[in-house]
Enzyme design. Structure first.
Site, short mmCIF file in Angstrom:
data_model
loop_
_atom_site.label_atom_id
_atom_site.label_comp_id
_atom_site.label_asym_id
_atom_site.label_seq_id
_atom_site.Cartn_x
_atom_site.Cartn_y
_atom_site.Cartn_z
N GLN A 86 2.76 10.40 5.42
CA GLN A 86 3.06 10.25 4.03
C GLN A 86 2.97 11.72 3.48
O GLN A 86 3.93 12.35 2.86
CB GLN A 86 2.80 9.17 2.90
CG GLN A 86 3.55 7.99 3.32
CD GLN A 86 3.35 6.82 2.50
OE1 GLN A 86 2.83 7.29 1.51
NE2 GLN A 86 3.49 5.83 2.85
N HIS A 108 2.75 0.95 -0.72
CA HIS A 108 1.30 0.92 -0.74
C HIS A 108 0.73 2.05 -1.08
O HIS A 108 1.23 3.08 -1.21
CB HIS A 108 1.18 0.84 0.75
CG HIS A 108 -0.46 0.89 1.25
ND1 HIS A 108 -1.52 -0.03 0.56
CD2 HIS A 108 -1.19 1.41 2.37
CE1 HIS A 108 -2.43 0.16 1.14
NE2 HIS A 108 -2.45 0.88 2.03
N GLY A 134 8.42 -6.79 6.50
CA GLY A 134 9.70 -6.51 6.18
C GLY A 134 10.50 -7.72 6.72
O GLY A 134 11.65 -8.11 6.20
#
Length: 328
Positions: A86, A108, A134
């Site tokens: 990320q 998160h 998911g």
């Protein structure tokens, strides 16, 4: 007790004219993107086109863009790539396009809490963490059920960040069960600690220890597999449906007597000490630092142990038994 918001508490008009970019079409991303689209919102998807997730996104009817293209087009960016990727994705492909008034969201809190991503101060930064995989989130949305979520506002540049977080939580289908207000810190710490000590690390080692104990004592690997691995689902389903109260009142007296007698010896003071040490390493940042440093290496802990698990006797026995039962 966490303050909880339900469908009737939340309006979604604030998202009506926004373009929402889902960055990463993996475990969470595919569910978020499809649920938001089915809710009637404008959704675009970013993923590498030549990957299985990219092809899946195309098959699901999305135009697959790069993260930079999606971020440039979007008003609202939800970053759902793997934790270790990320910061780089944000720095190189998202940050240049996060202009004033945009919303940056996370599923998160890892990269915000530990400071690996430092957002510009003229954007809203929020958390909407769905408490389920998911596939579960998507299935619940399609069949009228719901998965709950945790949400928080890290940065409120517009004065509407909380409205954005709640509207998003409703649009993906979580306020039907309840969206609970919880800090980035608490979501991150409890998530990591729960995974390491119980959900992943703890349960895997417990299953392996029970299996090995029976096999080493001369009992068949098949019966050991059934008793120490296969039936874990039976127990977790009961706890999921009615908590430990349903478990202790619904299992045989023999099973519960033995469990009460032996459980505290297996998960005793040493186990609790190890859990507290894990929590300390998560709280002080030594775990994420170790994780992000190690994951860069070719022979990292993940790679080595994934190979090790594939070669375990319990996995070979389990594969054969699951095939017999039509599970695999």
């Amino acid at each position: 007790m966490l303050k909880t918001y339900f469908d009737d508490d939340v309006k979604t008009d604030i998202l009506k004219d926004k373009t929402i970019a889902i960055i990463g079409y993996g475990s969470q991303g595919h569910a978020h993107a499809q649920n938001l689209r089915d809710f009637g919102l404008n959704v675009i998807v970013a993923n590498h086109k030549d990957t299985s997730n990219g092809k899946r996104a195309e098959a699901d009817g999305f135009e697959v863009l790069s993260a930079s293209e999606a971020s440039q087009r979007a008003d609202f960016v939800m970053l759902l790539t793997q934790d270790e990727k990320q910061a780089e994705v944000y720095r190189e492909e998202i940050e240049p396009y996060m202009t004033e008034g945009k919303v940056l969201a996370f599923g998160h809190g890892f990269n915000i809490h530990y400071g690996y991503i430092k957002p510009k101060d003229n954007i809203d930064v929020i958390l909407v963490a769905c408490k389920g995989q998911g596939s579960m989130l998507r299935r619940a949305f399609l069949h009228g059920g719901a998965v709950t979520s945790l949400f928080d506002v890290y940065q409120d540049a517009s004065g509407h960040a909380k409205e954005y977080a709640l509207a998003y939580a409703k649009a993906v289908g979580t306020t039907k069960a309840g969206a609970m207000e919880c800090s980035f810190e608490e979501e991150t710490i409890t998530n990591l600690c729960g995974e390491q000590t119980v959900l992943i690390g703890g349960i895997m080692e417990l299953i392996l220890a029970g299996f090995d104990t029976l096999v080493e004592a001369g009992y068949s690997p098949e019966t050991a597999y059934f008793e120490c691995c296969h039936e874990v689902k039976l127990i977790t389903d009961i706890i999921y449906e009615g908590g430990m109260t349903k478990l202790v009142n619904g299992i045989s007296n023999t099973a519960m007597y033995g469990g009460f007698l032996t459980g505290p010896k297996v998960i005793g003071e040493e186990s609790r000490k190890a859990m507290k040490e894990a929590l300390k390493n998560i709280q002080d940042g030594s775990f994420p630092e170790k994780f992000l440093n190690d994951i860069k290496n070719k022979d990292n802990l993940l790679t080595e142990n994934r190979k090790r698990v594939e070669e375990l006797e319990i996995e070979k026995v389990g594969k054969r038994l699951r095939k017999m039962m039509g599970i695999e």
